[in-house]
Design a protein around this motif. Sequence first.
Motif, PDB file in Angstrom:
ATOM      1  N   UNK A   5     -13.186  33.586  13.948  1.00 27.51           N
ATOM      2  CA  UNK A   5     -14.164  34.650  14.115  1.00 27.51           C
ATOM      3  C   UNK A   5     -15.572  34.151  14.356  1.00 27.51           C
ATOM      4  N   UNK A   6     -15.794  32.846  14.233  1.00 26.34           N
ATOM      5  CA  UNK A   6     -17.131  32.293  14.473  1.00 26.34           C
ATOM      6  C   UNK A   6     -18.111  32.590  13.355  1.00 26.34           C
ATOM      7  N   UNK A   7     -17.628  32.704  12.137  1.00 30.23           N
ATOM      8  CA  UNK A   7     -18.501  32.963  10.992  1.00 30.23           C
ATOM      9  C   UNK A   7     -19.267  31.682  10.644  1.00 30.23           C
ATOM     10  N   UNK A   8     -20.601  31.761  10.436  1.00 25.96           N
ATOM     11  CA  UNK A   8     -21.386  30.560  10.112  1.00 25.96           C
ATOM     12  C   UNK A   8     -20.815  29.784   8.932  1.00 25.96           C
ATOM     13  N   UNK A   9     -20.917  28.461   9.034  1.00 29.07           N
ATOM     14  CA  UNK A   9     -20.439  27.481   8.054  1.00 29.07           C
ATOM     15  C   UNK A   9     -18.940  27.228   8.153  1.00 29.07           C
ATOM     16  N   UNK A  10     -18.291  27.854   9.125  1.00 26.92           N
ATOM     17  CA  UNK A  10     -16.890  27.542   9.399  1.00 26.92           C
ATOM     18  C   UNK A  10     -16.772  27.011  10.824  1.00 26.92           C
ATOM     19  N   UNK A  11     -15.648  26.358  11.118  1.00 27.74           N
ATOM     20  CA  UNK A  11     -15.582  25.502  12.300  1.00 27.74           C
ATOM     21  C   UNK A  11     -15.790  26.205  13.628  1.00 27.74           C
ATOM     22  N   UNK A  12     -15.274  27.431  13.779  1.00 20.05           N
ATOM     23  CA  UNK A  12     -15.420  28.080  15.071  1.00 20.05           C
ATOM     24  C   UNK A  12     -16.852  28.425  15.424  1.00 20.05           C
ATOM     25  N   UNK A  13     -17.702  28.557  14.411  1.00 19.37           N
ATOM     26  CA  UNK A  13     -19.095  28.952  14.662  1.00 19.37           C
ATOM     27  C   UNK A  13     -19.828  27.928  15.513  1.00 19.37           C
TER      28      UNK A  13
END
Length: 636
Positions: free
Chosen positions: A341-349
Amino acid sequence: MSGIHFTIDGFRITYGMIAIWMWALTTLFSFEYFRHEPEHLKRYGAFTILTFLATEGVMFSGDLMTTFLFFEILSLTSFVWVIHEETKEAIRAAKTYFFIAIIGGLVLFMGLALLSHEIGTLEYDKLHDAIMAAPNRGVILAAGICILIGFGAKAGMFPVHIWLPKSHPVAPSPASALLSGILTKVGIFGVLMTAVPGFLGRGELSFDFGMIVLIAGTITMTLGAVLAIFSVNLKRTLACSSMSQIGFILVGIGTMTMISFLEAEGLPHEVEHLVEEAMELAHNGVALHMVNHSLIKLVLFMAAGVFVMNIHKLNLNDIRGYGRKKPLLLVPFLIGAVGIGGIPFFNGYISKTLLHEGLVIAREAYELNMELMGNSFNGFLPVGLTIIEWLFLFSGGLTVAYMLKLFFCIFIEEHPEKQSEYDNEPHTMTKLSSVVLMLSAVVLPLLGQPAIVGKLAEFMTGEHVFHHFHAFSLVNLKGAFISIGIGIFVYLVIVRRVLMRKNEYLDLWPKKIDLEDMLYRPVLLKVLPGIGGTIAAFFANNTITAPIARGITEVGKGVATFFSVSMDGVLILLRKTIFREKPRVDGRPEHGHVYSALKEVEYAINPMLDNFSFAMIMTAIGVAAVLIWILIAVVK
C-alpha cells in the motif's frame, strides 16, 4: 554471435538471491500445502526445479538471445503450474497462459531477429553503441516494440495481461507466489535490460520507445488496480494487484527512457542536472520496487494458501472472518498489505516514492528545457505527464483501498454463519508453515529503512541516489498521503456502499468485458480463419490457380498426416516400452502402485498433449507473422 553468454553484476546477484529465497520458502510451504496429494507434490517439485533453473538462466544472461532461450524454457515448465489442478477452469486458464506465452515468444523472436539484422549484435554490453550507430531508426523502434510485447506478455503488461488474473486463482498458492513474485519480473528484466543499455540517450528514438512503455505502464497500473477493487476472489485480487504493480515498474522504465532524449551536448546545466536526477530516481525506483513486489507477494500468496489448505475457498464472502484470533496469519498479511500500500516506514513506500519523484522531476526537466531553450519537442508532454502522475497517485490509492477491503474482510469482520467454527478451529498451519510465513514477512519492514535500502539500491544500480533523496521529507510524504486519502475514500464510499449489498461483497465487474473473449479468441479462431478460408476459396475456384491450390492442399495434408501418425506412433511406442502403461482410475495412475519417474513425467505432460493442437494453431500464426516481418525488413 554464438553460444550462451552469462554475466554477473549487482542487479543480477540480488535477483538471483531473491529467487533462491522465494523458491526455498515456497518449497517448504508446499509440504503442508500438498499433504493430501503427494503424487501432485512430485510433479510440482520436478517442474519447480526446472522453472528455477530457467529463471536463474534468464537473470544471469549476458545477451538477449540467451535471455530468450531460458525465457521460452520458463514458459513451458511454468505452464504445468497453471494446469496443475486439471479442473475445467485450470485447463482454460492454462490454454490462455500457453497462448500468450507462444505468441509473446514469437513476437519477441521477431524483435530479436530485426534487431540482430540491423545492428549485428544482441549482447547487452554492446547494444547502446550499436544502436547509436544504426541508421534505420524505424527498424530499431519496431524491434523494440516487438521485444517490449514479448517480454511484457510474461510480465502481465496490457494488452497481453489476460493470462495473469485467470492463472493465479487456479494455480497452487506456492506457485502463485512464484508466478507473481518472480516470473513477472523475468518479463520486466527483459524490458529493463533492453531499455537501459539500448534506448537511453538515443534522442527521438528514446522518446518514442519511452512513451510507448510509459503509456502501456500507465494503462497496466490503472486497469490492474480497478480490476482488483472489483474482485471478490482473494487470489484474483492479488493477481490483479500484481498487474497494477508491474504497471508502476513500467512507468519507471518509461520515465527514464523517455526523459533521456534530453541528454545532449549544449543543454543548460540546470536541465542536465534535472534529467540525471529523474533518470537516477526512476532507475532506482524500478530496481527496488521489483524487489519489494517479489517479497510482498511471497507473503500474501502464501497467506492465501492457508485459506486453500483449511477451508478450500477463496471467495471473500466465504473466508470472511477466518483470520480473526489468528495472529500468526494476521501479522504477516498486515505487513504485506501496508508494504504494497506504500505506507511510510514500510518497504513499498520508498520504491513508489522514487518512481513518483522521478516522474515529477522528468516533467520539471522538460518544462525548464522548453523555457530556456524554446524547444517544444512535444507541447502536450507536460500535460500528459501531469495526467500520468495523478493516475499514479490514484492507482496507489486504489491499492490502499483493495488491501483495506481484504484486511477488514478477513481479519475484522465476522462471518454471519461460521464465525464460531472459524474461531475454534484447532489447526491453521503447521509449525514449519508458520515459521516460513513469518520469516518471509520479517524482511519487509527492513526494506522500509532508508539506510538499508540505500545500500541495496547502490549495489543493484551503482548509483548513489540516496545522498540527495530524502524519503521522509514533506514533499515526498505528500504523495503518499494523497494516495492514502484516496484509498480511504474509495474504501468507505465505493467498496462499502457500492460494491457491498446487505453485508455481502458483490462481483459487479461485467463478465462480457473480457479482452480474451471479446477480441483475441474471436479474431484468432474465427475471423482470421474465415479470411483465410475466403482467400483459399477464391484461389481454389480460379481456373489458373486451382491446380496450384489443390497441390498445396495435398502436400499440406500429407505433411500433417505424416507428423500426426509419427507422433502417435512415438507415444504408443513409449507407452508400450518405457512407460509400460498400467491400469488407470479416472485417467490417473492406480493408487498404491509405484511408478517410475518417467511415468510421472508422462502424467504431467498429458494435459499439454491434450491442448497441443491449440498451441500449434497459435504457433503457425506466429511463425507466419515472423517470416513476413523479416522478409519485409530484409527487402527494405
